[in-house]
Design a protein around this motif. Structure first.
Motif, mmCIF file in Angstrom:
data_model
loop_
_atom_site.group_PDB
_atom_site.id
_atom_site.type_symbol
_atom_site.label_atom_id
_atom_site.label_comp_id
_atom_site.label_asym_id
_atom_site.label_seq_id
_atom_site.Cartn_x
_atom_site.Cartn_y
_atom_site.Cartn_z
ATOM 1 N N ASN A 125 0.885 -1.271 -0.011
ATOM 2 C CA ASN A 125 0.016 0.178 -0.038
ATOM 3 C C ASN A 125 0.941 1.350 -0.082
ATOM 4 O O ASN A 125 1.984 1.102 0.185
ATOM 5 C CB ASN A 125 -1.034 -0.162 1.354
ATOM 6 N N ALA A 126 0.165 2.347 -0.038
ATOM 7 C CA ALA A 126 1.000 3.581 -0.453
ATOM 8 C C ALA A 126 1.607 4.266 0.855
ATOM 9 O O ALA A 126 2.529 4.895 0.640
ATOM 10 C CB ALA A 126 0.017 4.645 -1.048
ATOM 11 N N ASP A 127 0.995 3.747 1.835
ATOM 12 C CA ASP A 127 1.544 4.256 3.347
ATOM 13 C C ASP A 127 2.931 3.827 3.512
ATOM 14 O O ASP A 127 3.780 4.295 4.290
ATOM 15 C CB ASP A 127 0.629 4.033 4.533
ATOM 16 N N GLU A 128 3.062 2.507 3.202
ATOM 17 C CA GLU A 128 4.421 1.908 3.692
ATOM 18 C C GLU A 128 5.783 2.196 3.044
ATOM 19 O O GLU A 128 6.763 1.849 3.330
ATOM 20 C CB GLU A 128 4.431 0.407 3.481
ATOM 21 N N TYR A 129 5.509 3.379 1.897
ATOM 22 C CA TYR A 129 6.681 3.567 0.943
ATOM 23 C C TYR A 129 7.976 4.040 1.887
ATOM 24 O O TYR A 129 9.105 3.334 1.523
ATOM 25 C CB TYR A 129 6.039 4.863 0.227
ATOM 26 N N GLU A 130 8.087 4.937 2.708
ATOM 27 C CA GLU A 130 9.192 5.507 3.275
ATOM 28 C C GLU A 130 9.881 4.330 3.911
ATOM 29 O O GLU A 130 11.151 4.142 3.955
ATOM 30 C CB GLU A 130 8.931 6.874 3.917
ATOM 31 N N ASP A 131 9.100 3.542 4.861
ATOM 32 C CA ASP A 131 9.594 2.563 5.653
ATOM 33 C C ASP A 131 10.078 1.405 4.776
ATOM 34 O O ASP A 131 11.298 1.016 4.953
ATOM 35 C CB ASP A 131 8.662 1.779 6.635
ATOM 36 N N ALA A 132 9.675 1.218 3.811
ATOM 37 C CA ALA A 132 9.897 0.184 2.752
ATOM 38 C C ALA A 132 11.388 0.325 2.223
ATOM 39 O O ALA A 132 12.026 -0.429 2.011
ATOM 40 C CB ALA A 132 8.927 -0.248 1.744
ATOM 41 N N LEU A 133 11.401 1.767 1.805
ATOM 42 C CA LEU A 133 12.844 2.177 1.436
ATOM 43 C C LEU A 133 13.674 2.018 2.293
ATOM 44 O O LEU A 133 15.022 1.604 2.065
ATOM 45 C CB LEU A 133 12.534 3.579 0.733
ATOM 46 N N ASN A 134 13.481 2.456 3.537
ATOM 47 C CA ASN A 134 14.497 2.548 4.348
ATOM 48 C C ASN A 134 15.074 1.171 4.693
ATOM 49 O O ASN A 134 16.325 0.658 4.936
ATOM 50 C CB ASN A 134 14.032 2.879 6.011
ATOM 51 N N LYS A 135 14.300 0.121 4.644
ATOM 52 C CA LYS A 135 14.671 -1.328 4.880
ATOM 53 C C LYS A 135 15.677 -1.838 3.864
ATOM 54 O O LYS A 135 16.127 -2.840 3.934
ATOM 55 C CB LYS A 135 13.371 -2.339 5.075
#
Length: 694
Positions: free
Chosen positions: A198-208
């Motif tokens: 989903n669109a909400d997880e974008y920044e956290d997913a990049l950080n990982k």
């Protein structure tokens, strides 16, 4: 129900200098697009790395709000015929609005009744509207574009992937052969592909996946690492904000590291060392707390700290090779003499139609010499000015400047000292390039300022003479910046030199040299307008209102510092209630004076006392007024003009300007015209929007 929307554009590595503007465009155009599409939303958050530009929009509504609009049609007398039946105009209007004539009602507007209907517009679903967002990506502007493969699209770099999510749903659209999906990419070496749920997880997913998408967070992390290194090692880093910003845009996951170089390189000019590190390698130079340059540097890696020692050693080798080159160049440049280097300028083309660099230097010498005379420099200063002008470009043939173009002038100053030139001459060589950028440091010495103005005037007049005139964003010779530099230097020095006089001087030199030019009148007009626009830009930048700017520039720029002072006086007067009678009197005179060009006033034709009194006050006022102008005291000059207000009002109260007797009428107009001409020399008061409160 609201959801988060994500749009990401994945590209091959963008130049660092493109990223700030591209991200600002993306954020502002996204906001405009959502507002134009009437889609309610919460916050827009931008992300940017060398490989991506993205926006995340929160609290996006699932549909446009429904609208109830009132549409206005023809007047009642057009909508109904004589029998009270609906006309074709009324029927056509109602159909055009998706309504029937039964839905028509009348409303009165300014005494006339008009046909109206109320129509209901149901809001469209957001999911469908979002497919048109591709237009935002396509509207982004870059300093330079490219084409790739067989595609028609020109873009900063090839597009490699796109993500478009509305909550957990993919928003389908395509640009060239790339379609949107939910897959983005992590760090090129440390990460992998990421399938977003989903669109909400974008920044956290990049950080990982070792990507810090937020520019501010990435920059802050670099700053923290640099601060830690300073504290641990007892250093003081030269943290240039432009370099920090550039490094931020070169990496997705930053890790700072330090390296060292041989102390023998500290014998090189500091500017060469710093330029090698900052401009060519993107390193942060290191100083001691006492300000002394140390043989260390700090870089930022696009990755983690694994094997960071190897990274540091590799960068040390690269820097060592560059500093070895600089050392060689520095030693070679000191061989021979300055005069031998000057002969090489004869083989270097400055501009095809304007000759060689040697030709340009000759013109700088001639212009500088005339300026020295006008400013009444003593014989010694004139000799130093001439020498500075003669050798101001000699360092352009040195190997150091050829390798490090940023050091032109800087190396000229250092080499001039080494070759035994006078200190004032050495300093002037560096200063004549100032200001090097907008609002940059201005030349401080008299000689440096003279050669700087001469060089810039030659560039501007020469370029415009052969038709090279900046248009839009195109200004390859930096003529706008150089014109601003001339005006700022003249203001800083307070020299009694009019801009028009300087332009005419250089234009005359070009005519004497018989260089290819356009017509004298056309060139002069272009030059006057070019400098006028630059002066207006500077004045507005200093808070002067546009109408006041136009008023003081009506007769040209003249002495720029005086023109600026006039503008500031008028800005203060425009809200001064006590100045209203003066403004009204002088303004009325200027408007009536437009009816004649005659300036011959015959006191024998005066028919009443008010005419005589006005002429008498005018004759006693003008000397004081002109004296104040010549002494650059615009406030006193305007006060002198103010003494005319009372007799002017009395004149208009008791005198018919447009008398039946033609000679009397022309004489009165001539009297007003001579007064107007003096007022106009200060400013065109009729162009100002006065703001006194009454």
């Amino acid at each position: 129900m609201s959801k988060t929307v994500l749009f990401e554009l994945g590209v091959e590595e963008l130049p660092a200098r493109f990223i700030d503007d591209a991200l600002n465009q993306l954020e502002s155009k996204t906001e405009a697009w959502f507002k134009d599409a009437r889609i309610p939303f919460g916050e827009i958050k931008g992300f940017a790395t060398p490989r991506r530009l993205a926006v995340q929009i929160t609290d996006v509504a699932d549909k446009q709000p429904d609208l109830e609009e009132e549409a206005k049609g023809p007047a009642k007398k057009i909508a109904l015929d004589d029998d009270g039946q609906w006309t074709k105009a009324a029927i056509g209007f109602s159909k055009g609005q998706g309504k029937d004539v039964e839905d028509i009602y009348f409303k009165e507007i300014k005494g006339t009744e008009y046909v109206h209907v109320t129509k209901f517009i149901e809001g469209e679903a957001t999911e469908k509207l979002l497919e048109e967002f591709r237009s935002v990506f396509l509207s982004l502007n870059f300093p330079k574009n490219m084409r790739w493969a067989d595609y028609e699209l020109r873009y900063a770099r090839p597009i490699r992937w796109m993500v478009a999510l509305y909550g957990n749903q993919v928003i389908p659209f395509q640009i060239e052969n790339v379609s949107t999906y939910r897959t983005t990419k992590g760090h090129r070496f440390l990460g992998s592909e990421i399938e977003l749920q989903n669109a909400d997880e974008y920044e956290d997913a990049l950080n990982k996946q070792s990507v810090i998408g937020s520019v501010n967070k990435r920059k802050q992390l670099i700053r923290e690492q640099l601060d830690t290194m300073q504290q641990d090692k007892g250093w003081k880093l030269i943290i240039d904000e432009d370099l920090l910003n550039e490094v931020t845009h070169l990496v997705e996951y930053p890790t700072a590291f330090s390296g060292a170089f041989n102390e023998e390189f500290l014998d090189l000019p500091e500017e060469a060392l710093v330029t090698s590190m900052k401009e060519h390698q993107r390193y942060f130079p290191v100083r001691s707390h006492e300000g002394e340059l140390l043989p260390f540097f700090v870089g930022v890696r696009n990755g983690n700290d694994h094997h960071i020692e190897n990274v540091a050693r590799g960068n040390e080798k690269v820097l060592k090779a560059r500093l070895k080159d600089a050392q060689f160049f520095y030693e070679e440049d000191q061989k021979g003499t300055i005069d031998e280097k000057l002969t090489k300028l004869e083989r270097m083309v400055y501009q095809e139609e304007l000759g060689t660099l040697a030709d340009k230097v000759n013109r700088i010498v001639a212009i500088s010499g005339k300026l020295s005379e006008w400013l009444e420099l003593d014989e010694k200063e004139q000799q130093l000015t001439k020498r500075a002008a003669e050798i101001c470009k000699f360092d352009l043939v040195t190997q150091m400047v050829d390798e490090f173009t940023e050091l032109q002038g800087v190396m000229g100053e250092k080499y001039a000292r080494l070759f035994g030139e006078e200190e004032a001459v050495a300093v002037a060589i560096n200063e004549h390039y100032m200001p090097r950028q907008a609002n940059g440091e201005l030349p401080q010495s008299t000689i440096g300022a003279i050669v700087s103005i001469a060089d810039k005037l030659d560039t501007i007049v020469g370029s415009i003479s052969i038709g090279i005139i900046p248009t839009g964003s195109q200004d390859p010779y930096g003529l706008r910046r150089q014109a601003l530099g001339i005006l700022q230097t003249l203001e800083e020095k307070g020299w009694d030199l009019s801009v028009e006089k300087l332009i005419e001087l250089v234009h005359h030199f070009y005519q004497e040299l018989d260089l290819p030019t356009r017509s004298k009148e056309e060139i002069s007009s272009d030059l006057q307008e070019f400098f006028r626009v630059r002066a207006a830009y500077l004045l507005r930048g200093d808070g002067i209102d546009p109408d006041v700017v136009e008023a003081v520039l009506v007769n040209g720029i003249g002495r720029y510092s005086t023109t600026k002072d006039k503008a500031q006086v008028l800005v203060a007067k425009r809200t001064d209630e006590t100045f209203k009678p003066v403004q009204e009197a002088l303004g009325r005179v200027m408007k009536l004076a437009e009816k004649t060009e005659d300036t011959n006033v015959d006191p024998n034709l005066f028919e009443n006392e008010t005419e005589s009194k006005l002429y008498e006050v005018y004759q006693t006022t003008v000397p004081a007024y002109r004296d104040a102008l010549e002494q650059d005291k615009p406030a006193e000059a305007l006060d002198a003009l103010s003494s005319l207000a009372s007799p002017i009002h009395e004149f208009f109260d008791h005198t018919m300007v447009m008398a039946e007797n033609e000679k009397v009428k022309q004489n009165r107009l001539s009297l007003l015209n001579v007064i107007s001409m003096n007022v106009r020399e200060f400013a065109d008061l009729t162009a100002i929007e006065w703001k006194q409160q009454f």
